[in-house]
Write a protein that holds these residues in place. Structure first.
Motif, PDB file in Angstrom:
ATOM      1  N   SER A  26       0.807  -1.220   0.000  1.00 29.99           N
ATOM      2  CA  SER A  26       0.000   0.000   0.000  1.00 29.99           C
ATOM      3  C   SER A  26       0.839   1.268   0.000  1.00 29.99           C
ATOM      4  O   SER A  26       0.307   2.360  -0.224  1.00 29.99           O
ATOM      5  CB  SER A  26      -0.928   0.011   1.225  1.00 29.99           C
ATOM      6  OG  SER A  26      -0.173  -0.063   2.426  1.00 29.99           O
ATOM      7  N   MET A  27       2.130   1.166   0.252  1.00 29.90           N
ATOM      8  CA  MET A  27       2.996   2.340   0.306  1.00 29.90           C
ATOM      9  C   MET A  27       3.805   2.543  -0.974  1.00 29.90           C
ATOM     10  O   MET A  27       4.649   3.420  -1.038  1.00 29.90           O
ATOM     11  CB  MET A  27       3.949   2.235   1.508  1.00 29.90           C
ATOM     12  CG  MET A  27       3.249   2.394   2.836  1.00 29.90           C
ATOM     13  SD  MET A  27       2.521   4.044   2.989  1.00 29.90           S
ATOM     14  CE  MET A  27       1.680   3.907   4.566  1.00 29.90           C
ATOM     15  N   ARG A  28       3.531   1.720  -1.980  1.00 29.37           N
ATOM     16  CA  ARG A  28       4.219   1.877  -3.261  1.00 29.37           C
ATOM     17  C   ARG A  28       3.196   2.300  -4.318  1.00 29.37           C
ATOM     18  O   ARG A  28       2.404   1.501  -4.804  1.00 29.37           O
ATOM     19  CB  ARG A  28       4.904   0.565  -3.677  1.00 29.37           C
ATOM     20  CG  ARG A  28       5.955   0.087  -2.703  1.00 29.37           C
ATOM     21  CD  ARG A  28       6.736  -1.078  -3.272  1.00 29.37           C
ATOM     22  NE  ARG A  28       5.902  -2.241  -3.571  1.00 29.37           N
ATOM     23  CZ  ARG A  28       5.570  -3.187  -2.710  1.00 29.37           C
ATOM     24  NH1 ARG A  28       6.012  -3.119  -1.460  1.00 29.37           N
ATOM     25  NH2 ARG A  28       4.822  -4.216  -3.067  1.00 29.37           N
ATOM     26  N   GLY A  29       3.218   3.572  -4.660  1.00 34.48           N
ATOM     27  CA  GLY A  29       2.277   4.074  -5.642  1.00 34.48           C
ATOM     28  C   GLY A  29       2.733   3.788  -7.066  1.00 34.48           C
ATOM     29  O   GLY A  29       3.866   3.362  -7.309  1.00 34.48           O
ATOM     30  N   LEU A  30       1.836   4.036  -8.034  1.00 41.13           N
ATOM     31  CA  LEU A  30       2.175   3.805  -9.432  1.00 41.13           C
ATOM     32  C   LEU A  30       3.177   4.845  -9.923  1.00 41.13           C
ATOM     33  O   LEU A  30       3.035   6.029  -9.646  1.00 41.13           O
ATOM     34  CB  LEU A  30       0.919   3.863 -10.290  1.00 41.13           C
ATOM     35  CG  LEU A  30      -0.099   2.739 -10.075  1.00 41.13           C
ATOM     36  CD1 LEU A  30      -1.330   3.001 -10.937  1.00 41.13           C
ATOM     37  CD2 LEU A  30       0.512   1.390 -10.414  1.00 41.13           C
ATOM     38  N   PRO A  31       4.176   4.428 -10.684  1.00 39.69           N
ATOM     39  CA  PRO A  31       5.118   5.385 -11.274  1.00 39.69           C
ATOM     40  C   PRO A  31       4.437   6.214 -12.356  1.00 39.69           C
ATOM     41  O   PRO A  31       3.356   5.870 -12.844  1.00 39.69           O
ATOM     42  CB  PRO A  31       6.205   4.485 -11.881  1.00 39.69           C
ATOM     43  CG  PRO A  31       6.013   3.140 -11.273  1.00 39.69           C
ATOM     44  CD  PRO A  31       4.554   3.033 -10.964  1.00 39.69           C
ATOM     45  N   PRO A  32       5.073   7.304 -12.778  1.00 35.79           N
ATOM     46  CA  PRO A  32       4.535   8.080 -13.899  1.00 35.79           C
ATOM     47  C   PRO A  32       4.516   7.254 -15.185  1.00 35.79           C
ATOM     48  O   PRO A  32       5.234   6.259 -15.313  1.00 35.79           O
ATOM     49  CB  PRO A  32       5.517   9.255 -14.023  1.00 35.79           C
ATOM     50  CG  PRO A  32       6.226   9.305 -12.707  1.00 35.79           C
ATOM     51  CD  PRO A  32       6.274   7.909 -12.194  1.00 35.79           C
ATOM     52  N   GLN A  33       3.694   7.684 -16.130  1.00 33.03           N
ATOM     53  CA  GLN A  33       3.697   7.064 -17.446  1.00 33.03           C
ATOM     54  C   GLN A  33       4.783   7.700 -18.306  1.00 33.03           C
ATOM     55  O   GLN A  33       5.266   8.794 -18.016  1.00 33.03           O
ATOM     56  CB  GLN A  33       2.328   7.224 -18.101  1.00 33.03           C
ATOM     57  CG  GLN A  33       1.230   6.493 -17.349  1.00 33.03           C
ATOM     58  CD  GLN A  33      -0.102   6.547 -18.081  1.00 33.03           C
ATOM     59  OE1 GLN A  33      -0.226   7.149 -19.146  1.00 33.03           O
ATOM     60  NE2 GLN A  33      -1.110   5.920 -17.508  1.00 33.03           N
ATOM     61  N   ILE A  34       5.157   6.990 -19.372  1.00 33.00           N
ATOM     62  CA  ILE A  34       6.252   7.452 -20.235  1.00 33.00           C
ATOM     63  C   ILE A  34       5.746   7.672 -21.652  1.00 33.00           C
ATOM     64  O   ILE A  34       5.034   6.826 -22.213  1.00 33.00           O
ATOM     65  CB  ILE A  34       7.403   6.427 -20.265  1.00 33.00           C
ATOM     66  CG1 ILE A  34       8.007   6.255 -18.865  1.00 33.00           C
ATOM     67  CG2 ILE A  34       8.485   6.859 -21.248  1.00 33.00           C
ATOM     68  CD1 ILE A  34       9.096   5.198 -18.804  1.00 33.00           C
TER      69      ILE A  34
END
Length: 693
Positions: A182-190
């Protein structure tokens, strides 16, 4: 997020149709501001600046009921944590101001003032009871959120490195709690463009990196190192003249080049992630984790390392003989073999929050002797000789319980995916509150046994999941096309597949002829359906089960029936099919295409349970219990058979010896498949059988 009233409380459903039921006793809505503010709960629980509730409810209530999951209570004023852990309770909470966190596929946050009692009687339900009607505010969230922002970079190794350097902006914490899913959010898109463009909001949320990863300027090294760099929050750079290396505040850790680079990075990631799991026990969300003692065994000062920077923790971890304790941690949950090319770079945004191992895809031809026994061909479904052929390969796999393949070729023993599988997910995130739609299609009258079996299992979950079932038979080409082009969560096709496509009453449907596929998931239980399944993914689906070649009618029914029950019990596509295909002699003919970690529905325990029972004596049994999923790393569980409150990382196996009565009681609570005498059985049926023997 949609929250609706039910007969005994509320049901919250997010856009991906993850749901949680909250039972209430003595509920009354608030029309004023007398309920305590949820804002204080968010601050007290240190949820990070990326979390806001998707929906809230305010009222007074005498008791609340949740699934039997992890639910710590934090005193807002003192920071003290009251944790029932995995015990049954009751746990008494004195007068005070509190924030309750219920960890589920849809998280629940409760703010209340006063005293409370928490218990899990017989592990069937989590109850929060108040001495009198108490004002509360309930927030629902933690499920599906808006799409992350997009970074634009040149189509060069340096551009990819710049994009990877922004990925940690999605993390909610820099502490060892990052090992919680729950503490790892989605990275940005490329996206690719002429120059680097990073939104200001990403620059603001990206914490300063004190770890720097340097690799040669090629995609192979960048892909392999990406999960480690993302997890530790590293800046990524390329250097054409230097060896691969990790730079931290206290040292430079040099790494070999490929191919040894793959194993070195995998080892670093496991060391860092698992030691974070041990160190986090000293934080506010400790759970009496069984591997916590590893920190002291290795001479680590967990108390000071918990809130240290990622680089400082990594320095300390690199000084330890981690290899001496590695076997006390579970096997890694997921390994992805990827062809490192620019078309696959954007897919990393969808993969890395789950901290998989990433390896360069390699394979060898599969010897015919290891594939299909042609002596069985006369017994395959009729017309199997007309099925589209495949030439399977044996992938070179790294460490991991589950393996994915993002590359060319038809691999065995892994799920075969394509970039569209991950891009398509967003198409199904706008249906909060709608029922899970299942269509079972019988286009072969000889397979009615399978239809009856799968329909029965789907119907069992109609009420619990809000599932909507439709059964169709002898569809025409146009009718079957309409099924796939209409919005459905699962299409279970039972019939034949030939070179021209799926057999229908008036011809064949080729997936390439569809305008699009709006079936989120599917099972094409037909001979040689692999190519049709991959095309459905490219047309819009997320994941599906397929076959490589001919399959026996009776064995197809066995796989299809078990798969249906596992899928609607909350198992991801790959685990559901893997357990199902192990029951037949030609199990290697079945595979998952698309995102094999995709979950259609939610189980009561969030993660499905693996149970193996072996008869030890006339009235004695050995039981092995494990919980784990390739889409969730870092969580923990406590087996029902265990007497202590100790918890274990997902993926660990725990062994018990029990008598007949204890086993029957355990099986009566375990809504799970059980391996007994080499065969996969369902817990409730096995309990009845053992009770009669």
């Amino acid at each position: 997020m949609q929250v609706e009233r039910t007969e005994d409380g509320f049901r919250a459903v997010d856009a991906a149709k993850n749901a949680i039921d909250v039972r209430t006793s003595g509920w009354s809505d608030h029309t004023d501001a007398s309920a305590p503010s949820l804002d204080a709960a968010i601050d007290a629980l240190d949820l990070g600046n990326t979390w806001t509730p998707d929906a809230t409810m305010s009222g007074s209530v005498e008791s609340l009921g949740f699934p039997p999951v992890y639910a710590p209570v934090r005193d807002i004023d003192t920071g003290d944590v009251f944790d029932l852990g995995s015990g049954t309770g009751p746990l008494s909470i004195p007068e005070g101001s509190y924030a309750l966190y219920v960890e589920s596929r849809v998280d629940v946050y409760v703010r209340f003032d006063g005293a409370a009692t928490i218990e899990k009687p017989r592990y069937e339900q989590l109850h929060v009871r108040f001495p009198a009607a108490t004002p509360v505010e309930i927030g629902f969230g933690g499920g599906v959120h808006d799409e992350p922002e997009t970074v634009t970079v040149p189509r060069t190794p340096a551009g990819v490195a710049a994009a990877l350097s922004t990925f940690p902006a999605g993390h909610r914490t820099a502490t060892a709690d990052r090992s919680f899913d729950s503490m790892r959010g989605l990275p940005p898109q490329i996206a690719f463009g002429e120059s680097v463009s990073i939104p200001d909001t990403l620059r603001e949320t990206r914490e300063d990196a004190d770890v720097r990863v340097v690799v040669p300027p090629d995609l192979e090294h960048l892909f392999v190192v990406s999960p480690f760099a993302h997890y530790v929050g590293a800046e990524v750079a390329v250097d054409p003249d230097g060896r691969p290396r990790i730079e931290t505040p206290g040292r430079t850790h040099r790494l070999p080049r490929l191919p040894e680079f793959q194993d070195a990075v995998a080892s670093l990631l496991e060391r860092t992630f698992y030691l974070d799991c041990a160190v986090r026990e000293t934080g506010p969300y400790g759970s009496e984790l069984s591997v916590a003692e590893v920190a002291s065994d290795l001479g680590l000062d967990a108390g000071s390392l918990y809130a240290a920077s990622p680089g400082e923790r990594l320095d300390a971890y690199l000084e330890t003989p981690f290899e001496s304790v590695r076997d006390r941690f579970p096997e890694w949950h997921l390994s992805m073999s990827i062809d490192p090319r620019y078309d696959h770079v954007p897919t990393l945004s969808h993969l890395l929050a789950n901290v998989p191992h990433v390896r360069v895809a390699e394979s060898t031809p599969l010897p015919e002797s290891e594939w299909l026994d042609t002596s069985l061909s006369d017994f395959y479904r009729r017309d199997a000789s007309e099925a589209a052929s495949v030439e399977p390969v044996r992938p070179a796999l790294g460490p991991g319980r589950t393996h994915g393949w993002l590359a060319e070729g038809v691999p065995i023993d892994v799920f075969k995916t394509v970039p569209e599988a991950y891009e398509n997910r967003a198409r199904y995130l706008d249906a909060a509150g709608e029922p899970i739609s299942v269509v079972a299609v019988l286009n072969d009258g000889d397979m009615r046994e399978e239809l009856d079996g799968v329909a029965a299992h789907y119907r069992e979950r109609v009420e619990a999941l809000g599932l909507e079932l439709r059964v169709d038979e002898r569809l025409t080409v146009d009718e079957l096309a309409s099924v796939f082009e209409s919005r459905n969560d699962l299409v279970h096709y039972i019939g034949h597949c030939e070179r021209d496509g799926l057999k229908c009453a008036d011809g064949y449907l080729s997936a390439s002829s569809l305008s699009q596929s709006n079936a989120q998931t599917f099972f094409l239980n037909a001979c040689g359906s692999f190519h049709e399944g991959v095309e459905l993914i490219r047309k819009g689906s997320v994941a599906g089960a397929v076959t490589f070649s001919g399959v026996l009618d009776s064995q197809a029914a066995t796989v299809g029936t078990m798969f249906a029950r596992l899928l609607v019990a909350g198992y991801c596509m790959e685990r559901a099919l893997d357990k199902s295909r192990r029951q037949i002699m030609t199990g290697k003919d079945y595979a998952v295409v698309g995102d094999g970690t995709h979950v259609l529905t939610q189980s009561q325990n969030v993660v499905g349970t693996d149970v193996r029972v072996t008869r030890r004596g006339a009235d004695s049994f050995d039981v092995t219990v494990s919980m784990g999923a390739p889409w969730m790393a870092g969580g923990f569980f406590r087996p029902y058979l265990q007497e202590s409150d100790e918890t274990h990382l997902l993926g660990e196996r725990r062994e018990f010896t029990v008598d007949r009565s204890a086993l029957i009681e355990f099986l009566s609570y375990a809504d799970a498949p059980v391996v007994f005498d080499g065969a996969l059985r369902w817990a409730d049926a096995l309990a009845e059988e053992i009770g009669r023997s």
